[in-house]
Design an enzyme around this catalytic site. Sequence first.
Site, PDB file in Angstrom:
ATOM      1  N   ASP A 294       0.814  -1.224   0.000  1.00 13.40           N
ATOM      2  CA  ASP A 294       0.000   0.000   0.000  1.00 13.40           C
ATOM      3  C   ASP A 294       0.845   1.271   0.000  1.00 13.40           C
ATOM      4  OD1 ASP A 294      -2.225  -1.653   0.100  1.00 13.40           O
ATOM      5  OD2 ASP A 294      -2.298  -1.609   2.287  1.00 13.40           O
TER       6      ASP A 294
ATOM      7  N   GLY B 135      -4.469  -4.292  -3.812  1.00 12.05           N
ATOM      8  CA  GLY B 135      -5.447  -3.280  -4.155  1.00 12.05           C
ATOM      9  C   GLY B 135      -4.673  -2.026  -4.511  1.00 12.05           C
ATOM     10  N   HIS B 136      -4.616  -1.715  -5.787  1.00  9.97           N
ATOM     11  CA  HIS B 136      -3.821  -0.574  -6.251  1.00  9.97           C
ATOM     12  C   HIS B 136      -4.769   0.537  -6.675  1.00  9.97           C
ATOM     13  CE1 HIS B 136      -0.201  -3.415  -7.222  1.00  9.97           C
ATOM     14  NE2 HIS B 136      -0.597  -3.468  -5.976  1.00  9.97           N
TER      15      HIS B 136
ATOM     16  N   GLN C 187       2.116  -6.053  -3.234  1.00 15.19           N
ATOM     17  CA  GLN C 187       2.515  -6.175  -1.827  1.00 15.19           C
ATOM     18  C   GLN C 187       3.790  -5.337  -1.595  1.00 15.19           C
ATOM     19  OE1 GLN C 187       1.489  -9.508  -3.433  1.00 15.19           O
ATOM     20  NE2 GLN C 187      -0.416  -8.563  -2.843  1.00 15.19           N
TER      21      GLN C 187
ATOM     22  N   LYS D  93       1.928   2.158  -5.115  1.00 22.19           N
ATOM     23  CA  LYS D  93       2.479   1.621  -6.367  1.00 22.19           C
ATOM     24  C   LYS D  93       1.552   1.924  -7.552  1.00 22.19           C
ATOM     25  CE  LYS D  93       2.488  -2.412  -4.372  1.00 22.19           C
ATOM     26  NZ  LYS D  93       2.182  -2.059  -2.982  1.00 22.19           N
TER      27      LYS D  93
END
Length: 427
Positions: free
Chosen positions: A13, A40-41, A223, A16
Site C-alpha cells: 500500500d 489493491g492498487h 505487496q 504503487k
Amino acid sequence: MPAIAVIGAQWGDEGKGKIIDLLAEKVNMVARFSGGNNAGHTVVNPHGEFRMHLVPSGIFYRHVTCIIGNGVVVDPAVLLEEIDQLKERGMAVDKLFVSDRAHLIMPYHILLDGLEEESRGGSAIGTTRKGIGPCYMDKAGRLGIRTGDLLQREPFLERLRSVLDYKNRILTRVYEAQPLSLEEIYDKYCRYGEQLAPFLRETDLMVEQALERGETVLLEGAQGTLLDIDFGTYPYVTSTSAMVGGACSGLGLSPVRIDRIYGVFKAYCTRVGSGPMPTELFDDTAELIRERAHEYGTTTGRPRRCGWFDAVVGRFSARINGFSGSCITRLDVLDVLPSLKICTGYRLNGETLTSPPSNSSLLARCEPLYEELPGWQSDTSGLRRFEDLPPQARSYVKRLEELTACPINIISVGPRREQTIVVREII
Ligand code: GDP
Ligand code: IMO
Ligand code: MG
C-alpha cells in the site's frame, strides 16, 4: 529495450498504483508478476478513481499492453468482474493478456484461507482471506490448476476430481466443514475458461518480444518487500516473492533484462494484518494519520496500522532489491504535524541494530531509535517542484534519501496523477 521494476519497499500500500499509472504513459507494456487480488492498487486519474486488484495499472492508456504474468494467482470471478467494470467505465481491454500458466484461485482456496486463519487463533496472520496462501501452497505442492488447463475439458475434469477429493477430505475431516461439489465447480470454471480464453497467451513470449522490439516494459510489483515470503517478517507475510526477484520467475524474464529498479516508500509506515512493525504508533498521531490519509485497506477495508518512517526497514529493502532510486509517496499527509520522527536503528538486548533481525519475535522486541525533525505545517499538495517545498519538508525527504541510501526520483503529494514532484526522471 529496458524492463523497469517498481517495487513496494515496506508492507504494501505504498502507492504503487499511483506511480505505475503515472509512469505508464511513457511505456509500451505494464506487467504484474506476483500476488493476486490480495493487492489493491488505487489509481486516480482523469478517468476517475479505480481500485485495481489484478489488472495492471497501465490499463488507462490506449497504447499500453497489460500482462498478468504466470507468477500471479488469478481468481477468475474477480478478474472478469474487474474487466467488466473497466469496460463499463469506458476503458479498452483488448490489450490485456493473462498467462496461460497463471494458477487459478479455486473455491476451496478461499474457504481454506478462512478456516486456516480461524484455526490459528491468536497467531492469525490477518490474511485478506482471498485464497492466496492456499493457492500458492497448491502451486508449490503440484496440486494447482492453471488458467490454460480450463481449455482442456477432459484432463481438467480428471485433475479437478482428484484434487477436490483430497481437498474435501481436508475440509470435512480436519475442519468439519461441508464438502464442495465437483459438478458445480467444474461447470463454473468451464464457463470462466470460455470467458478467459480470449485473454490467455504465452505472456513470457510477449514480454520478450516487446523487449526485442526495443519497447519499455514496466514491472508492477504487488505487496511489499517486508511481506515477501523469504525476506519479509515471516510468518506474517504473503505467500509469494514480492521483491524484484519475483519479477523474473513471475514473468519468465531473464534478470539481465531488468535495467532499473525503483522502490516505492510511503513517507511514513503502514501495515495491515498481524506481525511486527517496530515504529507502530498507538497515539493521537496514528489516529490523525489514519483519518487524514484514510488509511483503510483497499481490498479488505481494515484500518491500517500507522507509524513513523522506518529507515532500518527502508535500507534493508533498498539493499535486497538493489533499488536504483525511490518514489516517496504521501508526503502531503505529514503536512499538519509539528514534528516528525524517523527510526534510524533498533535497540535489542542492549545492542544497536542497523538491519532488521530475520526472526519476527526478535523484531517485535526491537525498540526503535528515533531522530526528530521539525514539521513544515503547510500544504504541499499543490506543489510541483522540489525547490518549492518548505525547507523542513526538503530536509525530511533528503534525510530519507540519506538513510535509505537510495536517490529520490519522485515525490508524491497527492493521489492524483498530476500531484507529483519529479526530482529525477525515471523514464
Ligand atoms: P498500492 O497498493 O501500493 O498501490 O497502494 P494503495 O492504493 O493500496 O494505497 C495507497 C493510497 O494512497 C491510495 O488511496 C492512493 O490513492 C493514495 N495515494 C497515493 N499517493 C498519494 C499521495 O502522494 N498523497 C496522498 N494523500 N495519497 C496518495
Ligand atoms: P498491495 O499490492 C498490504 C498482507 C495482508 C496480510 C498478509 C498476508 O495493495 O500493496 P495474504 O492475503 O496475502 O495471504 O495476506 O499480507 N497483504 C497486503 N498488505 N498491501 C497488499 O497489497 C497486501 N497483500 C497482502 O494484510 O497481513
Ligand atoms: Mg494496496
